[in-house]
Write a protein that holds these residues in place. Sequence first.
Motif, PDB file in Angstrom:
ATOM      1  N   THR A  66      44.657  28.284  57.126  1.00 15.61           N
ATOM      2  CA  THR A  66      43.825  29.344  57.691  1.00 15.61           C
ATOM      3  C   THR A  66      44.242  30.722  57.191  1.00 15.61           C
ATOM      4  O   THR A  66      43.498  31.678  57.348  1.00 15.61           O
ATOM      5  N   SER A  67      45.419  30.813  56.585  1.00 20.45           N
ATOM      6  CA  SER A  67      45.901  32.110  56.098  1.00 20.45           C
ATOM      7  C   SER A  67      45.430  32.420  54.683  1.00 20.45           C
ATOM      8  O   SER A  67      45.673  33.517  54.190  1.00 20.45           O
ATOM      9  N   ARG A  68      44.789  31.459  54.042  1.00 19.97           N
ATOM     10  CA  ARG A  68      44.320  31.698  52.678  1.00 19.97           C
ATOM     11  C   ARG A  68      43.249  32.796  52.659  1.00 19.97           C
ATOM     12  O   ARG A  68      42.406  32.857  53.511  1.00 19.97           O
ATOM     13  N   LYS A  69      43.326  33.584  51.612  1.00 20.94           N
ATOM     14  CA  LYS A  69      42.291  34.599  51.426  1.00 20.94           C
ATOM     15  C   LYS A  69      41.207  34.031  50.517  1.00 20.94           C
ATOM     16  O   LYS A  69      41.474  33.243  49.626  1.00 20.94           O
ATOM     17  N   ALA A  70      40.001  34.437  50.782  1.00 27.43           N
ATOM     18  CA  ALA A  70      38.884  33.991  49.949  1.00 27.43           C
ATOM     19  C   ALA A  70      39.043  34.562  48.552  1.00 27.43           C
ATOM     20  O   ALA A  70      39.493  35.690  48.375  1.00 27.43           O
ATOM     21  N   PRO A  71      38.699  33.779  47.526  1.00 31.98           N
ATOM     22  CA  PRO A  71      38.814  34.308  46.158  1.00 31.98           C
ATOM     23  C   PRO A  71      37.878  35.478  45.955  1.00 31.98           C
ATOM     24  O   PRO A  71      36.781  35.545  46.520  1.00 31.98           O
ATOM     25  N   ALA A  72      38.329  36.427  45.183  1.00 30.99           N
ATOM     26  CA  ALA A  72      37.528  37.612  44.889  1.00 30.99           C
ATOM     27  C   ALA A  72      36.316  37.226  44.043  1.00 30.99           C
ATOM     28  O   ALA A  72      36.422  36.401  43.127  1.00 30.99           O
ATOM     29  N   PRO A  73      35.156  37.793  44.331  1.00 29.23           N
ATOM     30  CA  PRO A  73      33.971  37.461  43.534  1.00 29.23           C
ATOM     31  C   PRO A  73      34.106  38.013  42.116  1.00 29.23           C
ATOM     32  O   PRO A  73      34.668  39.086  41.898  1.00 29.23           O
ATOM     33  N   ARG A  74      33.583  37.265  41.186  1.00 30.78           N
ATOM     34  CA  ARG A  74      33.648  37.705  39.779  1.00 30.78           C
ATOM     35  C   ARG A  74      32.503  38.656  39.497  1.00 30.78           C
ATOM     36  O   ARG A  74      31.380  38.421  39.923  1.00 30.78           O
ATOM     37  N   PRO A  75      32.796  39.673  38.738  1.00 34.18           N
ATOM     38  CA  PRO A  75      31.713  40.645  38.402  1.00 34.18           C
ATOM     39  C   PRO A  75      30.763  40.124  37.374  1.00 34.18           C
ATOM     40  O   PRO A  75      30.884  39.241  36.678  1.00 34.18           O
TER      41      PRO A  75
END
Length: 75
Positions: A66-75
Amino acid sequence: MKRLLFTILGAALFDRVSYALVELFALWYAPRYIKSDSDIGNSFMAALGLIVLCSIAGGVLGFRRTSRKAPAPRP
């Protein structure tokens, strides 16, 4: 609330899996090597320790999920 749920579910899942592995090991080990009551006690305490360690590991992994951060969206 989500962290608590994942922690409990992770611990319960690892607990069930480790219990199943201990049962399979006991089916093989008991008829071959257990000769006295102290052997039964030693193997029971080892199995109990393994189940506790697996339960703690499952809780930690469930909490970390639950502590994982969502991956950043690619531009």
